[in-house]
Design a protein around this motif. Structure first.
Motif, PDB file in Angstrom:
ATOM      1  N   CYS A   1      43.788 143.651  46.130  1.00  0.00           N
ATOM      2  CA  CYS A   1      43.792 144.115  47.522  1.00  0.00           C
ATOM      3  C   CYS A   1      44.608 143.204  48.443  1.00  0.00           C
ATOM      4  O   CYS A   1      44.430 143.235  49.661  1.00  0.00           O
ATOM      5  N   THR A   2      45.526 142.436  47.898  1.00  0.00           N
ATOM      6  CA  THR A   2      46.310 141.487  48.696  1.00  0.00           C
ATOM      7  C   THR A   2      47.091 142.199  49.794  1.00  0.00           C
ATOM      8  O   THR A   2      47.739 143.217  49.560  1.00  0.00           O
TER       9      THR A   2
ATOM     10  N   ASN B   1      43.271 138.283  50.515  1.00  0.00           N
ATOM     11  CA  ASN B   1      42.525 139.348  49.857  1.00  0.00           C
ATOM     12  C   ASN B   1      41.776 140.131  50.926  1.00  0.00           C
ATOM     13  O   ASN B   1      40.873 139.595  51.577  1.00  0.00           O
ATOM     14  N   ALA B   2      42.142 141.386  51.110  1.00  0.00           N
ATOM     15  CA  ALA B   2      41.538 142.209  52.156  1.00  0.00           C
ATOM     16  C   ALA B   2      40.034 142.365  51.956  1.00  0.00           C
ATOM     17  O   ALA B   2      39.282 142.468  52.927  1.00  0.00           O
ATOM     18  N   CYS B   3      39.586 142.343  50.720  1.00  0.00           N
ATOM     19  CA  CYS B   3      38.160 142.518  50.456  1.00  0.00           C
ATOM     20  C   CYS B   3      37.322 141.347  50.975  1.00  0.00           C
ATOM     21  O   CYS B   3      36.111 141.477  51.132  1.00  0.00           O
TER      22      CYS B   3
ATOM     23  N   THR C   1      50.294 146.207  54.545  1.00  0.00           N
ATOM     24  CA  THR C   1      49.827 146.632  53.222  1.00  0.00           C
ATOM     25  C   THR C   1      51.028 147.049  52.385  1.00  0.00           C
ATOM     26  O   THR C   1      52.151 147.172  52.892  1.00  0.00           O
TER      27      THR C   1
ATOM     28  N   GLY D   1      48.587 144.506  44.796  1.00  0.00           N
ATOM     29  CA  GLY D   1      48.365 143.081  45.019  1.00  0.00           C
ATOM     30  C   GLY D   1      49.536 142.232  44.569  1.00  0.00           C
ATOM     31  O   GLY D   1      49.943 141.296  45.257  1.00  0.00           O
TER      32      GLY D   1
END
Length: 135
Positions: free
Chosen positions: A7-8, A22-24, A38, A70
């Motif tokens: 999720c980078t 990391n978006a998470c 994104t 990612g």
């Protein structure tokens, strides 16, 4: 847990250098006035694909595709933070991409694709600087 890097995103806080995040793991409330890029913002089939996206696809660096966004964003961040890097900077590139995991292709096709991007970027930068110095 943020260990895979799938999720980078590129996260740029006001007045700061873009960073791979990391978006998470990033809380929305901590984003404030930041600029978030994104993989879809980098390039898509609706517009044009970015050279990193094309390189990973052409170089067979994506099999299931789960980790590909990612990897693409981590490489985009590398290009921003290392504008003078070349394909000879293997260890520096590998260290930078250390937070991304791929369970399908192995890492060689991904790294080879990204080295081609570095070679292409180096060539563009060289041509641009020679054009500036030409009368």
């Amino acid at each position: 847990e943020g260990g895979c890097g799938a999720c980078t995103i590129l996260f740029t806080a006001p007045g700061q250098t873009p960073l791979p995040v990391n978006a998470c793991l990033k809380l929305l409330g901590a984003c404030g006035d930041a600029h978030i890029l994104t993989t879809e913002g980098l390039g898509s089939s609706g517009s044009t694909f970015h050279q990193i996206q094309e390189a990973i696809a052409d170089g067979n660096g994506s099999q299931c595709g789960f980790c590909t966004p990612g990897w693409v964003m981590a490489m985009a961040s590398f290009l921003v933070s290392h504008p003078e890097a070349s394909s000879e900077d293997d260890l520096q590139l590998e260290d930078y991409l250390d937070g991304n995991i791929c369970r399908c292709t192995g890492y060689r096709p991904i790294l080879e694709a990204f080295k081609k991007v570095l070679t292409s970027e180096k060539k563009k930068n060289k041509e641009a600087s020679s054009n500036k110095s030409s009368p």
